[in-house]
Enzyme design. Sequence first.
Site, mmCIF file in Angstrom:
data_model
loop_
_atom_site.group_PDB
_atom_site.id
_atom_site.type_symbol
_atom_site.label_atom_id
_atom_site.label_comp_id
_atom_site.label_asym_id
_atom_site.label_seq_id
_atom_site.Cartn_x
_atom_site.Cartn_y
_atom_site.Cartn_z
ATOM 1 N N GLY A 158 0.798 -1.218 0.000
ATOM 2 C CA GLY A 158 0.000 0.000 0.000
ATOM 3 C C GLY A 158 0.829 1.266 0.000
ATOM 4 O O GLY A 158 0.322 2.353 -0.210
ATOM 5 N N LYS A 159 2.143 1.118 0.282
ATOM 6 C CA LYS A 159 3.083 2.251 0.311
ATOM 7 C C LYS A 159 2.520 3.417 1.118
ATOM 8 O O LYS A 159 2.515 4.568 0.694
ATOM 9 C CB LYS A 159 3.462 2.670 -1.094
ATOM 10 C CG LYS A 159 4.148 1.544 -1.877
ATOM 11 C CD LYS A 159 4.535 1.959 -3.273
ATOM 12 C CE LYS A 159 5.263 0.836 -3.991
ATOM 13 N NZ LYS A 159 4.415 -0.331 -4.283
ATOM 14 N N ARG A 160 2.057 3.105 2.322
ATOM 15 C CA ARG A 160 1.447 4.119 3.177
ATOM 16 C C ARG A 160 2.516 5.005 3.824
ATOM 17 O O ARG A 160 3.660 4.584 4.002
ATOM 18 C CB ARG A 160 0.605 3.448 4.268
ATOM 19 C CG ARG A 160 -0.552 2.627 3.735
ATOM 20 C CD ARG A 160 -1.508 3.469 2.896
ATOM 21 N NE ARG A 160 -2.744 2.758 2.610
ATOM 22 C CZ ARG A 160 -3.190 2.477 1.408
ATOM 23 N NH1 ARG A 160 -2.482 2.813 0.342
ATOM 24 N NH2 ARG A 160 -4.351 1.859 1.228
#
Length: 299
Positions: free
Chosen positions: A103-105
Amino acid sequence: MSFATRLADAVRRTRSVTCVGLDPRKASLPAPLRDAVANDRPEEWAAAYTQFCCEIIDVVGDRVPCVKPQAAFFEQLGPAGMISLGEVVAYARSKNLLVILDGKRNDIGSTATAYADAYLGAESPWGSDSLTVSPYLGRDSIEPFVDVCDQRDAGIFVLVKTSNPGGGLLQNRQTDGQTVFQCVAELLTELNASRQNAEGYGPLGAVVGATYPQELAEMRAALPHSWILIPGFGAQGGAADDVKVGFHEGGMGAVVNSSRHIIFAHARPEYADKFGDARWHDAVAAATEQMNAQLDLVK
């Protein structure tokens, strides 16, 4: 048991360093699943994505240690897609696969904590074992994720040197004699220092692309306590010789992701005639076995 320990155990159990990326896309689904979508509604596509990913999990479940659902493809479908993502994560965990949610949060303070609480650990609503995280808001954007990893024996994979051609615009910039990606690696090593398991690995992993083998070798040396997630293998051009420099002795310390080359293997020239859409499961199995053979590193 820490995430790093569970990942090492899964790699040894399967004798595989392959991570299968679950990136469902409408146009690329095998014809039997595509044709079953009668009315082009998000709910129908979401059901097709769930079926597709869960059947892939059935094929690869005893062949690989982990899967990596890409949240974006589920988010495209709106709420129905997010329900599908939850179903896929739960199914993968039920089959003893570790889940790296891609999700590359990134954020700061309570918002970063909320992301971490949402996605990380068996006690979280999503229940993923680990999460990809961007570091570009700085140290205080990573620390809330680390805190939740400590509480739940979860893990994160922080973007260090990504596989895309444009990544160098920021990652290769120099400051005080270091590139930005070297600075990020230094921070991960510092944060892992007091969190190592018996084998010397902490919960903070790194994302380093197969498309930059020289930098991958450099980061392997700079990140002695991190598992490395290596994207860019196969469809993006990374080869077996490119990724081997990312491993410690005995095939430990890294997993290599492949998405399109495995999940849509039925469309690859070498498999299309033999399997085609009708036998797409067999194509997935063959592509997984091929990658495992190319990366036969676990001793």
